[in-house]
Design a protein around this motif. Structure first.
Motif, mmCIF file in Angstrom:
data_model
loop_
_atom_site.group_PDB
_atom_site.id
_atom_site.type_symbol
_atom_site.label_atom_id
_atom_site.label_comp_id
_atom_site.label_asym_id
_atom_site.label_seq_id
_atom_site.Cartn_x
_atom_site.Cartn_y
_atom_site.Cartn_z
ATOM 1 N N LEU A 40 -7.338 -81.068 25.036
ATOM 2 C CA LEU A 40 -6.655 -80.088 26.185
ATOM 3 C C LEU A 40 -6.054 -81.429 27.357
ATOM 4 N N ALA A 41 -6.349 -81.899 26.883
ATOM 5 C CA ALA A 41 -6.321 -83.182 28.304
ATOM 6 C C ALA A 41 -4.775 -82.713 29.282
ATOM 7 N N THR A 42 -4.235 -82.681 28.276
ATOM 8 C CA THR A 42 -2.463 -82.891 28.571
ATOM 9 C C THR A 42 -2.425 -81.095 28.870
ATOM 10 N N PRO A 43 -1.845 -80.747 29.982
ATOM 11 C CA PRO A 43 -2.104 -78.895 31.051
ATOM 12 C C PRO A 43 -1.472 -78.304 30.049
ATOM 13 N N LEU A 44 -2.242 -76.652 29.836
ATOM 14 C CA LEU A 44 -1.709 -75.560 29.286
ATOM 15 C C LEU A 44 -0.653 -75.068 29.610
ATOM 16 N N PRO A 45 -0.007 -74.225 29.268
ATOM 17 C CA PRO A 45 0.960 -73.646 30.578
ATOM 18 C C PRO A 45 0.403 -72.261 30.861
ATOM 19 N N MET A 46 0.404 -71.874 32.197
ATOM 20 C CA MET A 46 -0.389 -70.907 33.144
ATOM 21 C C MET A 46 0.123 -69.100 32.746
ATOM 22 N N LEU A 47 -0.104 -68.448 32.223
ATOM 23 C CA LEU A 47 0.182 -67.046 31.784
ATOM 24 C C LEU A 47 1.500 -67.286 33.107
ATOM 25 N N ASP A 48 2.066 -66.553 32.586
ATOM 26 C CA ASP A 48 3.436 -66.284 33.789
ATOM 27 C C ASP A 48 4.112 -64.600 33.093
ATOM 28 N N GLU A 49 4.198 -64.534 34.315
ATOM 29 C CA GLU A 49 5.416 -63.140 33.803
ATOM 30 C C GLU A 49 5.967 -62.979 32.447
ATOM 31 N N ALA A 50 6.296 -64.124 32.623
ATOM 32 C CA ALA A 50 7.370 -64.111 30.741
ATOM 33 C C ALA A 50 6.688 -64.024 28.942
ATOM 34 N N TRP A 51 5.245 -64.521 30.184
ATOM 35 C CA TRP A 51 4.783 -64.393 28.371
ATOM 36 C C TRP A 51 4.310 -63.321 28.329
ATOM 37 N N ILE A 52 3.575 -62.417 29.414
ATOM 38 C CA ILE A 52 2.421 -61.272 29.085
ATOM 39 C C ILE A 52 3.609 -60.686 29.262
ATOM 40 N N GLY A 53 5.342 -60.011 30.024
ATOM 41 C CA GLY A 53 6.025 -59.177 28.377
ATOM 42 C C GLY A 53 6.416 -59.522 27.519
ATOM 43 N N ALA A 54 6.588 -60.157 27.067
ATOM 44 C CA ALA A 54 6.673 -61.339 25.701
ATOM 45 C C ALA A 54 5.137 -60.610 24.722
ATOM 46 N N ASN A 55 3.419 -60.921 25.287
ATOM 47 C CA ASN A 55 2.558 -60.562 24.483
ATOM 48 C C ASN A 55 2.499 -59.181 24.752
ATOM 49 N N PHE A 56 3.016 -57.885 25.346
ATOM 50 C CA PHE A 56 2.537 -57.373 25.970
ATOM 51 C C PHE A 56 4.038 -56.282 25.185
ATOM 52 N N THR A 57 4.641 -57.226 24.215
ATOM 53 C CA THR A 57 5.977 -56.537 23.658
ATOM 54 C C THR A 57 5.462 -56.133 21.957
ATOM 55 N N PRO A 58 5.418 -55.280 21.524
ATOM 56 C CA PRO A 58 5.254 -54.950 20.058
ATOM 57 C C PRO A 58 6.387 -56.388 19.258
ATOM 58 N N ASP A 65 14.104 -65.166 22.474
ATOM 59 C CA ASP A 65 13.180 -65.265 23.714
ATOM 60 C C ASP A 65 11.578 -65.362 24.233
ATOM 61 N N GLN A 66 11.296 -63.943 23.972
ATOM 62 C CA GLN A 66 9.734 -64.069 23.592
ATOM 63 C C GLN A 66 9.086 -64.231 22.780
ATOM 64 N N LYS A 67 9.136 -65.040 21.590
ATOM 65 C CA LYS A 67 9.175 -65.547 19.788
ATOM 66 C C LYS A 67 8.488 -66.185 20.668
#
Length: 193
Positions: A40-58, A65-67
């Motif tokens: 994890l020395a290379t930073p991972l992306p932080m959660l953002d609106e697009a990620w949260i929207g994709a995650n909460f879509t069935p 794009d969500q996938k």
């Protein structure tokens, strides 16, 4: 002997890192047939609106794009699912975990994937796995009132079902370097392979 170990390091230091050195020793001690490596020395992306929207879509309703937005998270979860044992190295930075480790947790703690809500409360779905948590600190004593890293990690790991957690701590290195190193080596020697 562990069949598959997920070896995670989160120290920002690539060389001279106590937690990296100790996780490598733990992985060697466990003698796994397969090791999945996640640095994890290379930073991972932080959660953002697009990620949260994709995650909460069935899942069956997600757009391409969500996938794609969830692809890294899916990979990180698959690594956890594939492992029998997780060796997680975490230095204590400012009394808690590094931001890159927090980002990893955000990406793997997913409702319906690694935990679910029930009438009795949340239930972790990654059960039956062993975690060896390797902590390193300069002055913070593992388990003390000012150690927010161990408490947080144990809680989050348990939240997703990882409740069998063993601790290897090289804490308070700036206070007693020799004693800290010996305590960590004794904990590694005591680990069942």
């Amino acid at each position: 002997m562990a069949q598959t170990v997920l070896h995670i390091d989160s120290s920002a230091r690539l060389s001279g890192s106590t937690s990296r050195d100790l996780t490598a020793q733990v992985v060697e001690r466990l003698g796994a047939k397969q090791v999945i490596r996640r640095d994890l020395a290379t930073p991972l992306p932080m959660l953002d609106e697009a990620w949260i929207g994709a995650n909460f879509t069935p899942a069956d309703q997600r757009t391409d794009d969500q996938k794609a937005t969830l692809a890294l998270s899916d990979t990180l979860v698959a690594e956890l699912q594939a492992a029998d044992t997780i060796v997680l190295g975490a230095p204590i930075y400012n009394f808690t975990v590094p931001t890159n480790l927090k980002a990893w947790i955000d990406l793997v703690a997913r409702a319906g994937v690694t935990f679910r809500y029930t009438e009795a409360g949340p239930e972790g779905l990654l059960t039956g796995k062993r975690v060896v948590l390797v902590i390193a600190s300069g002055g913070t004593e593992a388990g003390s009132d000012i150690d927010f890293a161990c408490r947080y990690l144990r809680h989050m790991l348990g939240f997703i079902g990882l409740t069998e957690v063993e601790l290897v701590a090289a804490d308070q290195q700036m206070v007693d370097a020799e004693g800290s190193a010996k305590k960590a080596q004794d904990a590694i020697a005591a680990l069942a392979a």
